[in-house]
Scaffold this motif. Structure first.
Motif, PDB file in Angstrom:
ATOM      1  N   GLU A  89       0.898  -0.945   0.013  1.00  0.00           N
ATOM      2  CA  GLU A  89       0.357   0.424   0.507  1.00  0.00           C
ATOM      3  C   GLU A  89       0.923   1.189  -0.147  1.00  0.00           C
ATOM      4  N   ARG A  90       1.865   1.543   0.605  1.00  0.00           N
ATOM      5  CA  ARG A  90       3.113   2.475   0.890  1.00  0.00           C
ATOM      6  C   ARG A  90       3.763   2.660  -0.214  1.00  0.00           C
ATOM      7  N   LYS A  91       4.078   1.943  -0.900  1.00  0.00           N
ATOM      8  CA  LYS A  91       4.467   1.806  -2.379  1.00  0.00           C
ATOM      9  C   LYS A  91       3.995   2.258  -3.173  1.00  0.00           C
ATOM     10  N   LYS A  92       2.679   2.590  -3.272  1.00  0.00           N
ATOM     11  CA  LYS A  92       2.017   3.621  -4.527  1.00  0.00           C
ATOM     12  C   LYS A  92       2.412   4.848  -4.507  1.00  0.00           C
ATOM     13  N   SER A  93       2.884   5.205  -3.530  1.00  0.00           N
ATOM     14  CA  SER A  93       3.165   6.819  -2.648  1.00  0.00           C
ATOM     15  C   SER A  93       4.383   7.465  -2.725  1.00  0.00           C
ATOM     16  N   VAL A  94       5.424   6.175  -2.298  1.00  0.00           N
ATOM     17  CA  VAL A  94       6.912   5.890  -1.784  1.00  0.00           C
ATOM     18  C   VAL A  94       7.532   4.826  -2.394  1.00  0.00           C
ATOM     19  N   SER A  95       9.398   5.116  -2.471  1.00  0.00           N
ATOM     20  CA  SER A  95       9.210   3.993  -2.864  1.00  0.00           C
ATOM     21  C   SER A  95      10.590   3.961  -1.593  1.00  0.00           C
ATOM     22  N   PHE A  96      11.432   2.633  -0.905  1.00  0.00           N
ATOM     23  CA  PHE A  96      11.618   2.003  -0.437  1.00  0.00           C
ATOM     24  C   PHE A  96      13.275   1.795  -0.524  1.00  0.00           C
ATOM     25  N   ALA A  97      14.310   1.734   0.211  1.00  0.00           N
ATOM     26  CA  ALA A  97      15.427   1.162   0.187  1.00  0.00           C
ATOM     27  C   ALA A  97      15.456   0.091   1.500  1.00  0.00           C
ATOM     28  N   GLY A  98      16.006  -0.997   1.534  1.00  0.00           N
ATOM     29  CA  GLY A  98      15.881  -1.730   2.690  1.00  0.00           C
ATOM     30  C   GLY A  98      15.490  -3.682   1.951  1.00  0.00           C
ATOM     31  N   PRO A  99      14.777  -3.654   3.445  1.00  0.00           N
ATOM     32  CA  PRO A  99      15.013  -3.443   4.835  1.00  0.00           C
ATOM     33  C   PRO A  99      15.890  -3.305   5.491  1.00  0.00           C
ATOM     34  N   TYR A 100      16.124  -2.929   5.776  1.00  0.00           N
ATOM     35  CA  TYR A 100      17.252  -2.798   7.560  1.00  0.00           C
ATOM     36  C   TYR A 100      17.150  -3.503   8.643  1.00  0.00           C
ATOM     37  N   PHE A 101      16.039  -3.588   9.042  1.00  0.00           N
ATOM     38  CA  PHE A 101      15.812  -4.146  10.355  1.00  0.00           C
ATOM     39  C   PHE A 101      14.109  -4.782   9.240  1.00  0.00           C
ATOM     40  N   VAL A 102      14.216  -6.544  10.637  1.00  0.00           N
ATOM     41  CA  VAL A 102      12.768  -6.598  10.536  1.00  0.00           C
ATOM     42  C   VAL A 102      12.242  -7.333  12.158  1.00  0.00           C
ATOM     43  N   ALA A 103      11.235  -6.305  11.716  1.00  0.00           N
ATOM     44  CA  ALA A 103      10.244  -6.725  13.488  1.00  0.00           C
ATOM     45  C   ALA A 103       9.467  -6.815  13.750  1.00  0.00           C
ATOM     46  N   GLY A 104       8.735  -7.313  14.232  1.00  0.00           N
ATOM     47  CA  GLY A 104       7.761  -8.174  14.580  1.00  0.00           C
ATOM     48  C   GLY A 104       6.876  -8.113  16.450  1.00  0.00           C
ATOM     49  N   GLN A 105       5.502  -7.999  16.047  1.00  0.00           N
ATOM     50  CA  GLN A 105       4.822  -8.052  18.027  1.00  0.00           C
ATOM     51  C   GLN A 105       4.708  -8.482  18.554  1.00  0.00           C
ATOM     52  N   ASP A 106       5.748  -8.034  20.042  1.00  0.00           N
ATOM     53  CA  ASP A 106       6.272  -8.620  20.807  1.00  0.00           C
ATOM     54  C   ASP A 106       5.588  -8.991  21.940  1.00  0.00           C
ATOM     55  N   LEU A 107       6.023  -8.803  23.696  1.00  0.00           N
ATOM     56  CA  LEU A 107       4.812  -8.410  24.870  1.00  0.00           C
ATOM     57  C   LEU A 107       7.184  -8.015  25.373  1.00  0.00           C
ATOM     58  N   LEU A 108       6.548  -7.138  26.016  1.00  0.00           N
ATOM     59  CA  LEU A 108       7.129  -6.609  26.905  1.00  0.00           C
ATOM     60  C   LEU A 108       6.664  -7.040  28.243  1.00  0.00           C
ATOM     61  N   VAL A 109       7.405  -7.687  28.907  1.00  0.00           N
ATOM     62  CA  VAL A 109       6.856  -8.127  30.610  1.00  0.00           C
ATOM     63  C   VAL A 109       8.143  -8.077  31.937  1.00  0.00           C
ATOM     64  N   LYS A 110       7.688  -8.387  32.684  1.00  0.00           N
ATOM     65  CA  LYS A 110       8.550  -7.970  34.368  1.00  0.00           C
ATOM     66  C   LYS A 110       9.975  -9.085  34.148  1.00  0.00           C
ATOM     67  N   LYS A 111      10.390  -9.287  34.570  1.00  0.00           N
ATOM     68  CA  LYS A 111      11.293 -10.269  34.526  1.00  0.00           C
ATOM     69  C   LYS A 111      10.774 -11.356  35.549  1.00  0.00           C
ATOM     70  N   GLY A 112      10.733 -12.815  34.911  1.00  0.00           N
ATOM     71  CA  GLY A 112      10.395 -13.613  36.837  1.00  0.00           C
ATOM     72  C   GLY A 112       9.152 -12.840  37.015  1.00  0.00           C
ATOM     73  N   SER A 113       8.472 -12.857  35.255  1.00  0.00           N
ATOM     74  CA  SER A 113       6.594 -13.114  34.861  1.00  0.00           C
ATOM     75  C   SER A 113       5.764 -13.910  34.986  1.00  0.00           C
ATOM     76  N   GLY A 114       6.878 -14.877  34.012  1.00  0.00           N
ATOM     77  CA  GLY A 114       6.551 -16.212  33.888  1.00  0.00           C
ATOM     78  C   GLY A 114       5.812 -16.099  32.462  1.00  0.00           C
ATOM     79  N   ILE A 115       5.717 -15.345  31.595  1.00  0.00           N
ATOM     80  CA  ILE A 115       5.265 -14.951  30.710  1.00  0.00           C
ATOM     81  C   ILE A 115       6.065 -15.485  29.431  1.00  0.00           C
ATOM     82  N   LYS A 116       6.433 -16.633  28.802  1.00  0.00           N
ATOM     83  CA  LYS A 116       7.208 -16.300  28.330  1.00  0.00           C
ATOM     84  C   LYS A 116       7.156 -16.659  26.772  1.00  0.00           C
ATOM     85  N   SER A 117       5.529 -16.518  25.928  1.00  0.00           N
ATOM     86  CA  SER A 117       4.630 -16.529  24.913  1.00  0.00           C
ATOM     87  C   SER A 117       3.881 -16.385  24.756  1.00  0.00           C
TER      88      SER A 117
END
Length: 306
Positions: free
Chosen positions: A147-175
């Motif tokens: 969709e964005r390529k319809k209006s701009v061009s890109f160089a890259g990618p220089y980084f691949v990101a993804g939705q993740d979780l931020l938790v307190k250490k020791g929370s027990g949440i691993k996934s």
């Protein structure tokens, strides 16, 4: 002072200095956690320095014509994402991994930092800023998509990101499999919170206007996790690595690219070559380790596509 109180106080300061409502509203990133090609620990990491090239000429680039006329580069960035794209409210200085990417490209175009003007551009205005010539290129958690390529061009990618979780250490949440019955916070209207609602994780979605408010509530125990692009979460984790951690199991994927004027293929090739140069000579890894890598989460250099 209890751990909870200490963490809450520290993160309250963090939240006051960073308002993160940007990229996660448009997509999600990923980043990988494989250490081979990219980076791992950030112990005593220092930012790289960049050798400025001379004699650069990008004949045929409309953007280059403007750059030469102005005698400087104007680079669009974010300003509210710690260790990614962040402007210190006191010194007004910009810092973070995206800023380093912007600087290494500038060096290969023949510009040192004294000839760079950073301009904070909000996510919703990026395409307009590029097409209208307000910035020469844009580096700021800018996901490459059709969709964005319809209006701009890109160089890259220089980084691949993804939705993740931020938790307190020791929370027990691993996934995401550990989210049943947990309160998971993200920005109102973001694709990240929508994915939690639709993902059949059994989590209780909690929405605030900004990610920084989510982080405050994580510190105070009002929520169990914060979710958005892992690149953004790493920035928060890096500011309080003793108490916070990114789970490191992204559940979506989006590549970050350098945005530029549509069909400016000459500049696109020059930026791609600059990225390749600084990936190969180790600058990318050094820049990551000294910024997002402080979170303790490794990242992999993605394959350039343009």
């Amino acid at each position: 002072m209890s751990f909870r109180t200490t963490a809450a106080a520290a993160l309250a300061v963090l939240a006051l200095t960073a308002t993160a409502t940007a990229c996660g509203k448009e997509g999600s990133p990923s980043s990988s956690s494989t250490p081979d090609k990219g980076s791992s620990s950030a112990a005593a990491a220092e930012l790289p320095t960049y050798t400025v090239k001379t004699g650069v000429d990008l004949a045929g680039s409309k953007t280059w014509d403007r750059i030469k006329k102005n005698g400087k580069l104007v680079i669009g960035v974010k300003a509210d994402q710690p260790n990614l794209g962040y402007q210190d409210p006191g010194s007004k200085k910009y810092s973070g991994f995206d800023i380093e990417i912007a600087k290494m490209i500038a060096a290969d175009l023949g510009f040192d930092e004294s000839k760079i003007e950073y301009k904070t551009i909000q996510s919703a205005n990026r395409e307009t800023a590029l097409s209208g010539g307000q910035v020469d290129y844009y580096v700021g958690t800018y996901t490459i998509n059709d969709e964005r390529k319809k209006s701009v061009s890109f160089a890259g990618p220089y980084f691949v990101a993804g939705q993740d979780l931020l938790v307190k250490k020791g929370s027990g949440i691993k996934s995401t499999g550990d989210l049943k019955g947990k309160k998971v916070c993200s920005a109102t209207g973001s694709t990240s919170i929508q994915r939690i609602k639709e993902g059949n994780y059994g989590a209780e979605p909690v929405e605030y206007d900004s990610y920084s408010l989510c982080v405050q509530n994580l510190a105070s125990g009002q929520v169990d996790a914060v979710t958005t692009d892992d690149a953004i979460l790493k920035g928060y984790a890096a500011q309080d690595p003793a108490n916070l951690e990114v789970v490191g199991k992204p559940f979506s994927e989006e590549p970050y690219g350098v945005g530029l004027l549509k069909d400016d293929t000459v500049l696109q090739e020059a930026i791609t070559n600059a990225l390749k140069n600084h990936e190969d000579n180790g600058d990318w890894k050094k820049a990551y380790d000294a910024t997002l890598g402080k979170s303790g989460v490794s990242a992999e250099i993605p394959q350039l596509q343009s």
